[in-house]
Design a protein around this motif. Structure first.
Motif, PDB file in Angstrom:
ATOM      1  N   GLY A  87       0.813  -1.205   0.000  1.00  0.00           N
ATOM      2  CA  GLY A  87       0.000   0.000   0.000  1.00  0.00           C
ATOM      3  C   GLY A  87       0.846   1.254   0.000  1.00  0.00           C
ATOM      4  N   GLY A  88       0.164   2.387   0.078  1.00  0.00           N
ATOM      5  CA  GLY A  88       0.843   3.674   0.068  1.00  0.00           C
ATOM      6  C   GLY A  88       1.878   3.768   1.178  1.00  0.00           C
ATOM      7  N   GLY A  89       2.920   4.507   0.874  1.00  0.00           N
ATOM      8  CA  GLY A  89       4.009   4.681   1.848  1.00  0.00           C
ATOM      9  C   GLY A  89       5.395   4.702   1.231  1.00  0.00           C
ATOM     10  N   LEU A  90       5.783   3.727   0.423  1.00  0.00           N
ATOM     11  CA  LEU A  90       5.098   2.457   0.255  1.00  0.00           C
ATOM     12  C   LEU A  90       5.275   1.576   1.490  1.00  0.00           C
ATOM     13  N   THR A  91       4.255   0.790   1.797  1.00  0.00           N
ATOM     14  CA  THR A  91       4.311  -0.203   2.858  1.00  0.00           C
ATOM     15  C   THR A  91       3.968  -1.554   2.262  1.00  0.00           C
ATOM     16  N   TRP A  92       4.596  -2.600   2.757  1.00  0.00           N
ATOM     17  CA  TRP A  92       4.254  -3.926   2.271  1.00  0.00           C
ATOM     18  C   TRP A  92       4.612  -4.964   3.325  1.00  0.00           C
ATOM     19  N   GLY A  93       3.981  -6.134   3.209  1.00  0.00           N
ATOM     20  CA  GLY A  93       4.242  -7.176   4.187  1.00  0.00           C
ATOM     21  C   GLY A  93       3.613  -8.493   3.799  1.00  0.00           C
ATOM     22  N   SER A  94       3.965  -9.530   4.547  1.00  0.00           N
ATOM     23  CA  SER A  94       3.415 -10.861   4.339  1.00  0.00           C
ATOM     24  C   SER A  94       3.224 -11.556   5.674  1.00  0.00           C
ATOM     25  N   ALA A  95       2.386 -12.574   5.654  1.00  0.00           N
ATOM     26  CA  ALA A  95       2.160 -13.399   6.844  1.00  0.00           C
ATOM     27  C   ALA A  95       1.919 -14.836   6.410  1.00  0.00           C
ATOM     28  N   LEU A  96       2.519 -15.762   7.122  1.00  0.00           N
ATOM     29  CA  LEU A  96       2.254 -17.187   6.911  1.00  0.00           C
ATOM     30  C   LEU A  96       1.466 -17.698   8.109  1.00  0.00           C
ATOM     31  N   VAL A  97       0.336 -18.328   7.819  1.00  0.00           N
ATOM     32  CA  VAL A  97      -0.569 -18.794   8.866  1.00  0.00           C
ATOM     33  C   VAL A  97      -0.978 -20.237   8.557  1.00  0.00           C
ATOM     34  N   ARG A  98      -0.884 -21.092   9.540  1.00  0.00           N
ATOM     35  CA  ARG A  98      -1.415 -22.459   9.438  1.00  0.00           C
ATOM     36  C   ARG A  98      -2.816 -22.435  10.030  1.00  0.00           C
ATOM     37  N   TRP A  99      -3.815 -22.736   9.205  1.00  0.00           N
ATOM     38  CA  TRP A  99      -5.203 -22.604   9.647  1.00  0.00           C
ATOM     39  C   TRP A  99      -5.577 -23.693  10.658  1.00  0.00           C
TER      40      TRP A  99
END
Length: 324
Positions: A312-324
């Motif tokens: 997104g704006g900023g720029l900002t960015w990220g990720s997440a790994l999740v085991r459901w």
């Protein structure tokens, strides 16, 4: 054993007013073909007059709590990701707290635009890991339509309104990749790209709300590069190969960006949760909206490995790994 967090419930809310490309074409110089070809968007939902970001957030939060089977009184903190707060202050999260009847704990907003949900999830996960919270409500909610210049066809056709929420709960785990829970989150920003995607107003600068302004081609270029990097970062951190991913739940900005990331991961289309066609870009709400849809229709099942990412704006960015 270590203290970790897992998602025990999710919920979503979309305003009832669904607006098609054909309807927009009657308001601005565009067409259904032009929008679909460039973005994949066909419909979006717009908040009604008087319907606030807090209203959307509360509706999504209640559904997430119901799905988790707990009362709001069991929540220790609310982290609300939004670019479109009800007021400059206080935080919209405290309105949500009051509306849910939550009289203890704490609530605040996080502002990272379209990467906001990943940032909020990371904040809540770290509160739980540190022992400062046992259960957290993480919400992404936007009335992004209020920031649009309805004469600018390059932006007004892209965005919609909505909200999604998840409930996190603490548990004692080993941290193994095969175990349920939030495996890791990865956050980045680069303020040198501030002017690529921004709103041309604010209390300190213009004393007005302003409108969204975007350098579309540059944002697209950075998105493909940065998202590929942060996806790889998450996999390396957990010693996993792309083949281990069961579902990609991306920020729903543009189908071409999503398709590009899926190709890099060698993920088939049926392993990508795609809602941009009927939601548009709902900024911080897009990832939890997509997650709730895929959980609700049974695609995402217990034990599945989910990769979430956004920029997104900023720029900002990220990720997440999740085991459901």
């Amino acid at each position: 054993m270590s203290r970790r967090s897992r998602i025990i419930g999710c919920g979503a809310y979309l305003p009832s007013n669904a607006v098609s490309n054909q309807e927009l074409a009657r308001r601005v110089d565009t067409s259904d073909e032009w929008i679909v070809q460039r973005t994949g968007i066909r419909n979006r939902h717009l908040a009604a007059e008087g319907e606030l970001t807090s209203d959307l957030a509360v509706a999504a939060a209640r559904r997430a709590l119901e799905h988790a089977g707990i009362e709001a009184s069991a929540i220790d903190c609310i982290v609300l990701a939004t670019t479109t707060p009800d007021n400059t202050f206080p935080a919209t999260a405290v309105k949500v707290q009051a509306a849910l009847g939550m009289t203890t704990g704490f609530a605040f907003d996080v502002q990272a635009v379209c990467a906001g949900f990943i940032f909020a999830l990371s904040v809540a996960d770290n509160f739980i890991r540190s022992g400062q919270a046992t259960r957290a409500l993480v919400i992404g909610a936007e009335t992004f339509s209020r920031l649009l210049d309805w004469e600018d066809r390059s932006t007004c056709v892209l965005f919609g309104d909505g909200a999604g929420a998840v409930v996190l709960e603490a548990f004692d785990g080993t941290g193994a990749a095969g175990e349920r829970g939030v495996l890791s989150t990865h956050l980045h920003s680069d303020g040198r790209q501030y002017d690529l995607l921004y709103v041309d107003g604010g209390p300190s600068s213009t004393r007005s709300t302003g409108h969204v302004r975007m350098s579309g081609q540059e944002v697209f270029r950075h998105a493909v590069t940065r998202l590929s990097e942060v996806v790889e970062e998450a996999l390396v951190a957990n010693k996993l190969e792309p083949s281990a991913i069961d579902w990609l739940v991306p920020h729903q900005a543009n189908q071409r960006i999503i398709d590009g990331i899926a190709r890099k991961l060698r993920l088939p289309a049926d392993k990508v949760v795609l809602t941009v066609d009927h939601h548009g870009n709902t900024s911080a709400a897009s990832i939890p909206l997509a997650l709730a849809e895929a959980v609700g229709d049974g695609r995402i099942k217990r034990g599945d490995l989910i990769l979430m990412e956004g920029i997104g704006g900023g720029l900002t960015w990220g990720s997440a790994l999740v085991r459901w």
